[in-house]
Write a protein that holds these residues in place. Sequence first.
Motif, short mmCIF file in Angstrom:
data_model
loop_
_atom_site.label_atom_id
_atom_site.label_comp_id
_atom_site.label_asym_id
_atom_site.label_seq_id
_atom_site.Cartn_x
_atom_site.Cartn_y
_atom_site.Cartn_z
N LEU A 1 29.32 -4.14 -17.68
CA LEU A 1 30.78 -4.15 -17.87
C LEU A 1 31.33 -2.73 -18.03
CD1 LEU A 1 31.02 -7.17 -20.35
CD2 LEU A 1 31.75 -7.12 -17.94
N ALA A 2 30.61 -1.92 -18.77
CA ALA A 2 31.06 -0.54 -18.96
C ALA A 2 31.03 0.22 -17.65
CB ALA A 2 30.18 0.14 -20.01
N HIS A 3 29.95 0.08 -16.91
CA HIS A 3 29.85 0.79 -15.63
C HIS A 3 30.94 0.35 -14.66
CE1 HIS A 3 25.32 1.97 -16.17
NE2 HIS A 3 26.13 2.62 -17.00
N GLU A 4 31.31 -0.93 -14.73
CA GLU A 4 32.39 -1.42 -13.85
C GLU A 4 33.71 -0.73 -14.16
OE1 GLU A 4 32.48 -5.61 -14.39
OE2 GLU A 4 30.58 -5.97 -13.34
N LYS A 5 33.88 -0.31 -15.40
CA LYS A 5 35.12 0.39 -15.79
C LYS A 5 34.96 1.91 -15.73
CE LYS A 5 37.98 -1.20 -18.69
NZ LYS A 5 38.79 -1.73 -19.82
#
Length: 652
Positions: A376-380
Amino acid sequence: MNNEFDNFDDIEDIDDIDDIEDIDDIDDIEDIDDIEKKAVKKKPSANKEVQKQVKKKRKAKKRKNAFMKVLPVIIAVVLILAVGGAFYGQKLMEKYSYGTEMADLVEYYGIEPGKLSIVYNGEKLEEKAKLIDGKAYFDEDFVKEHFTDHFYVNREEQAVLYTTQDQTIKCVIGEDFKYYLTADSQVDLDYRPVVLEGDTLYFALDYLKLFVPIQADVYADPGYIVVFTETPAEWKVASVNKDTAIRYQGGIKSPILENLSSGDEIYVIEEMEDWAKVASDNGKIGYLEIKQFDYSGSSPDFMTGAEVAIPLEYTSIAFDGKINMAFHQVFADPASHFAAATENVKSVNIMAPTIFRFSDNSGSLDILPSARYVELAHEKGMSVWAVVTDVDSPDVDMGEVLESTANRRKVIEALITQANENNIDGINLDIETVSSDEASHFVQFLRELSVETHKNNIILSVDNYALASITGFYNRKEQGQVADYVIIMGYDEHWATSPVAGSVASIDYVDRGIRETIAQVAPEKVINAVPFYTRIWRTTEDGKVGCDTVGMPMQNDWVAQHGITPSWDNETCQNYAETMSGGKLCQVWMEDAESLEVKLNTMDHYNLAGVAEWKLGFETPDVWDVFEKYMAGTLNPEANKPAGEDTAETGE
């Protein structure tokens, strides 16, 4: 014969006057007492002339007799003057001639049997080295103070470790261990690298030279060692212009430390009026007249050839760009909290969730699942630096965990495995319960962890209390070498159990924390963390203090509920509010967009790597606009020059 009286003064004996046929023959008469009578009898016509000559002779005789009386005195005086002149001449010679007495070098160096006096970087020290099996050894405290504090000593395990950027070197404390171990081999030596005598651990000079640039010469007679780890910047090379000597003190009578010949090279340390403090090649440090040497125009270089076999060559993994790191405290299923925590954030490029917690004294970890959180963090567009903390593990003894080599290895293997399996970008080390006695274990853990994080391209950061002057045992200088980033927890100026009320993070406290850290760590490796929380203080009439720790929303609610209009406090650079409630003085130094902007401007002033926030969920949405400006470089530069009232308007 003629009848002239020209020779009358030469009469030798008055008795001869009867034999004088002519007055001219009286020249040899010496006694003139009766000369007048005899002369008259002999020749009456000569009476007047004889009387004249007799009177002249009588005066001369009196002068002669008087002189003869004082002659012994004159001789005595002359002899006294001669002896005195010789004596005082000798004294003058002694006073103005150069002394030839040689100094007692045993006393000069303070030499003791079986030990070596130390001349270190041109200074004669009180500490002593030790001769063991014909080799020079230095005790552990001396090594830490003068050579390196990078060795880690574990007496329980009988091991001495030296961790470089890519491996740990080990030697064993014991009589028969003449070798050291690298990551993949054993290196044999003809001496013991370390020796334990009583409670004192000694390091062999030859072993130290493997790691530290050292130039050293041992002089067995009378027994001292000259050591250089650097060339003193102020020293100048000179040559002696006549045969002379280095003296113990400035003065021609001072004992001689070393005789010099014309052309000998010396090193000038400091000039005084007529004398200079100088050093010779063999470690004699004393004084020489300035007129007795000429400068060569060059500076010495004592470190030529002082190469080490096992160098420290740390490299860091740098994050791409300015850092905005948000701590995210989670206790279960981190991914389920990600969306809510990041809903309003702006410009955050690193998430720091609390994934790892210590669970026992053997190095076991409680590990939260992190794979989905990382996705999720990498997606943002955010990196994830997973936090490993002891804050929530009150029953764990971190000293016991970190003292054991096996425990440290267990923790490191778990962290690296989890990071690689879950694509974690960095490890953030948040160990806050270490005592000063346990600090060496913590630092060694950090060294060993850094070897593995760098091998695996994982960024390593480490959290620190704000003031280095209070918690210096965490060794920020070493952290700045082995870790990629050093994070200042720039808060808790007044902690939850503080005996007095006050700000959590006044601007002076923040500024001091930054200054003390960058004195030891390069600013581009320093991140300053700011608080999203504050404390509402209650002080009773008898001085008892209590508080509630609250985030920004609760802080604002409290101010509104009490009808207070906060005012700006120039001293802390925060909005301040107070009121009386239930007989107690209630106070709050607020954290908000205004106070944070001042702090962020201070970070920009010191060119830090970036900012961190503790913690997500305690902020109000408006503060993210300030962080966005900080990341874009568009902060208001006047925000660090606030104006306003120093006291708040209060109401019940």
